[in-house]
Motif scaffolding. Structure first.
Motif, PDB file in Angstrom:
ATOM      1  N   VAL A 138       2.261   0.822 -11.408  1.00 38.46           N
ATOM      2  CA  VAL A 138       3.558   1.267 -10.885  1.00 38.46           C
ATOM      3  C   VAL A 138       3.601   1.071  -9.378  1.00 38.46           C
ATOM      4  O   VAL A 138       4.619   0.615  -8.817  1.00 38.46           O
ATOM      5  CB  VAL A 138       3.810   2.743 -11.252  1.00 38.46           C
ATOM      6  N   LYS A 139       2.509   1.403  -8.699  1.00 38.84           N
ATOM      7  CA  LYS A 139       2.454   1.238  -7.245  1.00 38.84           C
ATOM      8  C   LYS A 139       2.589  -0.231  -6.857  1.00 38.84           C
ATOM      9  O   LYS A 139       3.295  -0.578  -5.905  1.00 38.84           O
ATOM     10  CB  LYS A 139       1.135   1.803  -6.701  1.00 38.84           C
ATOM     11  N   VAL A 140       1.911  -1.101  -7.597  1.00 39.64           N
ATOM     12  CA  VAL A 140       2.008  -2.539  -7.312  1.00 39.64           C
ATOM     13  C   VAL A 140       3.430  -3.033  -7.548  1.00 39.64           C
ATOM     14  O   VAL A 140       3.942  -3.886  -6.812  1.00 39.64           O
ATOM     15  CB  VAL A 140       1.003  -3.325  -8.177  1.00 39.64           C
ATOM     16  N   ALA A 196      -3.903  -4.407 -11.880  1.00 38.76           N
ATOM     17  CA  ALA A 196      -3.974  -3.637 -10.630  1.00 38.76           C
ATOM     18  C   ALA A 196      -5.405  -3.311 -10.238  1.00 38.76           C
ATOM     19  O   ALA A 196      -5.684  -2.248  -9.663  1.00 38.76           O
ATOM     20  CB  ALA A 196      -3.139  -2.360 -10.727  1.00 38.76           C
ATOM     21  N   ALA A 197      -6.334  -4.218 -10.530  1.00 34.55           N
ATOM     22  CA  ALA A 197      -7.748  -3.993 -10.198  1.00 34.55           C
ATOM     23  C   ALA A 197      -7.960  -3.882  -8.685  1.00 34.55           C
ATOM     24  O   ALA A 197      -8.753  -3.054  -8.220  1.00 34.55           O
ATOM     25  CB  ALA A 197      -8.593  -5.135 -10.760  1.00 34.55           C
ATOM     26  N   ILE A 198      -7.251  -4.705  -7.922  1.00 32.74           N
ATOM     27  CA  ILE A 198      -7.412  -4.666  -6.457  1.00 32.74           C
ATOM     28  C   ILE A 198      -6.929  -3.329  -5.915  1.00 32.74           C
ATOM     29  O   ILE A 198      -7.617  -2.695  -5.098  1.00 32.74           O
ATOM     30  CB  ILE A 198      -6.621  -5.823  -5.805  1.00 32.74           C
ATOM     31  N   TYR A 199      -5.783  -2.887  -6.375  1.00 32.97           N
ATOM     32  CA  TYR A 199      -5.224  -1.620  -5.896  1.00 32.97           C
ATOM     33  C   TYR A 199      -6.154  -0.463  -6.251  1.00 32.97           C
ATOM     34  O   TYR A 199      -6.367   0.450  -5.450  1.00 32.97           O
ATOM     35  CB  TYR A 199      -3.843  -1.408  -6.511  1.00 32.97           C
ATOM     36  N   GLN A 200      -6.723  -0.493  -7.437  1.00 33.00           N
ATOM     37  CA  GLN A 200      -7.639   0.567  -7.853  1.00 33.00           C
ATOM     38  C   GLN A 200      -8.899   0.587  -6.994  1.00 33.00           C
ATOM     39  O   GLN A 200      -9.392   1.656  -6.614  1.00 33.00           O
ATOM     40  CB  GLN A 200      -8.008   0.383  -9.322  1.00 33.00           C
ATOM     41  N   LYS A 201      -9.418  -0.586  -6.671  1.00 32.25           N
ATOM     42  CA  LYS A 201     -10.635  -0.639  -5.838  1.00 32.25           C
ATOM     43  C   LYS A 201     -10.357  -0.120  -4.433  1.00 32.25           C
ATOM     44  O   LYS A 201     -11.199   0.547  -3.832  1.00 32.25           O
ATOM     45  CB  LYS A 201     -11.165  -2.079  -5.784  1.00 32.25           C
ATOM     46  N   LEU A 205       0.792  -1.230   0.000  1.00 32.47           N
ATOM     47  CA  LEU A 205       0.000   0.000   0.000  1.00 32.47           C
ATOM     48  C   LEU A 205       0.826   1.283   0.000  1.00 32.47           C
ATOM     49  O   LEU A 205       0.442   2.266  -0.626  1.00 32.47           O
ATOM     50  CB  LEU A 205      -0.944   0.008   1.221  1.00 32.47           C
ATOM     51  N   ALA A 206       1.962   1.291   0.716  1.00 34.01           N
ATOM     52  CA  ALA A 206       2.715   2.544   0.874  1.00 34.01           C
ATOM     53  C   ALA A 206       4.176   2.260   1.185  1.00 34.01           C
ATOM     54  O   ALA A 206       4.613   2.419   2.325  1.00 34.01           O
ATOM     55  CB  ALA A 206       2.082   3.385   1.975  1.00 34.01           C
ATOM     56  N   PRO A 207       4.974   1.860   0.197  1.00 33.94           N
ATOM     57  CA  PRO A 207       6.377   1.515   0.453  1.00 33.94           C
ATOM     58  C   PRO A 207       7.192   2.637   1.095  1.00 33.94           C
ATOM     59  O   PRO A 207       8.137   2.359   1.830  1.00 33.94           O
ATOM     60  CB  PRO A 207       6.914   1.178  -0.946  1.00 33.94           C
TER      61      PRO A 207
END
Length: 420
Positions: free
Chosen positions: A176-178, A155-160, A37-39
């Motif tokens: 990119v975040k993933v 990145a569907a999970i990250y977007q949700k 979530l937040a490296p």
């Protein structure tokens, strides 16, 4: 044969460490969450861990050499601010934001807090280390599975998750975040794998490996793929060749800190760099340009360097940093800074040599994690990025937790390996 190793967990008579155990478990729980979530949160996490661990901190003679090396490096970096083009006038520091921008000050704060976390958690009881190590290993397995699934779905999970907080995010940015989670997975794979092997969970090791590779390939995390490949090769060499391979590792670790600028300049003169320009994709082509520019400018101040954070002052030629730790050290801190950093990492590598006398599996783990950190640092991030330095401290902590687990009596792999 048993040898006392400077990076070994406390071998004094067992003592109860409930507070330190709680701190270690907190770090273990937060690691996969932040990785996904937040490296950037690894910087405050390791700083908080260091502050929380202070009541259990026990400074030992073994901890003195690496700490003194890092103190010397931080002092030299601070001195270099006197000639750095990025130097900040102290009279202009008024608010927290201004102070936070002073890299030299942050280095001392990070050394104090991150260092406290590493040294204090070395004093964990075996039971506490095993609990935290188990949480970390299972957490990294879940992270690898979730990251792989998310990368496969765009990145569907990250977007949700972002939409749930009322903040939409573009699919490409979400990918990119993933992808950032792969760097944590590449570093902590080796201690997590050792823990799982000693808990006799080989299936989970494969799940973590496949998940990490799938995410790295889909997200184009090339540095992580290289780091895993290099780490795997070093793991095999140290495991099968023991102390001999570990001694070779010390030289391999030292070489880039000594030869990086010369290697780039020779590559330019011999045409190797021009040949690579025609072969590599755009991102690597940009790196080649940055490395060539940095190596050329190192010649102007080879001994003292241009000064801390000078990499930020060269405009488009070097966007923020050199994307290579050794070249950045040479460019900013000169031969002195590169030598101090090289001595520190060689000290870690020499710890692998001594550790190989006790356990080849543990030595192979430490060697692979060390190489992974150096490879990623040599291809991706700036030397002074807080979260990246925090990950280095976390990797040391994770290796310490993994070594608290006993080798399964029914499958002592060390005894099956040929003698080194």
């Amino acid at each position: 044969m048993t040898a006392t190793v400077s990076l070994e967990p406390n071998e004094a008579p067992a003592r109860r460490t409930p507070w330190l155990s709680g701190v270690a478990i907190f770090v273990a729980v937060m690691t996969p969450l932040l990785a996904y979530l937040a490296p950037l949160g690894f910087a405050p996490l390791l700083a908080l861990a260091g502050l929380l661990a202070l009541p259990g901190l026990r400074l030992t003679r073994a901890a003195a050499p690496p700490l003194l090396i890092l103190v010397a490096l931080a002092l030299w970096a601070a001195v270099s601010m006197s000639w750095s083009p990025f130097a900040v006038e102290l009279s202009k520091l008024k608010g927290y934001g201004d102070i936070e921008s002073v890299t030299a000050l942050k280095l001392f704060l990070q050394l104090a807090t991150y260092g406290a976390a590493v040294v204090a958690l070395r004093g964990l009881s075996d039971a506490g280390a095993q609990r935290a190590g188990t949480v970390l290993a299972y957490g990294m397995t879940v992270l690898a599975a979730v990251a792989a699934l998310d990368s496969l779905t765009g990145a569907a999970i990250y977007q949700k998750l972002h939409q749930a907080t009322g903040q939409a995010i573009r699919p490409d940015v979400a990918m990119v975040k993933v992808s950032l989670s792969t760097y944590i997975l590449a570093l902590l794979f080796w201690p997590a794998a050792l823990v799982l092997s000693r808990l006799w969970r080989p299936g989970l090791i494969w799940l973590m490996a496949v998940g990490t590779l799938v995410t790295s390939v889909i997200c184009s995390s090339d540095a992580c793929i290289v780091a895993l490949a290099a780490g795997g090769l070093v793991w095999l060499l140290v495991y099968f060749a023991g102390q001999t391979a570990a001694k070779v590792l010390v030289g391999l670790v030292a070489a880039p800190f000594v030869l990086a600028p010369l290697a780039v300049l020779m590559g330019v003169q011999t045409g190797v760099v021009a040949w690579l320009h025609r072969l590599v994709p755009a991102s690597w082509d940009a790196r080649l340009n940055i490395w060539t520019f940095a190596a050329d400018h190192i010649q102007a101040h080879p001994f003292r360097g241009w000064g801390l954070d000078a990499s930020r002052t060269f405009g488009p030629a070097i966007p923020l940093h050199t994307h290579n730790a050794q070249l950045q050290l040479w460019l900013e801190l000169g031969a002195i800074g590169a030598a101090l950093a090289g001595v520190f990492f060689c000290w870690l590598a020499y710890g692998v040599v001594r550790l190989s006398q006790r356990s080849r599996t543990e030595a192979a783990m430490a060697a692979a994690a060390l190489v992974g950190y150096l490879v990623i640092g040599g291809l991706s991030f700036g030397v002074w990025q807080e979260w990246w330095l925090g990950l280095g401290a976390l990797t040391l902590i994770a290796c310490g937790l993994a070594r608290a687990f006993d080798e399964p009596q029914w499958t002592s792999l060390d005894e099956l390996a040929p003698l080194g």
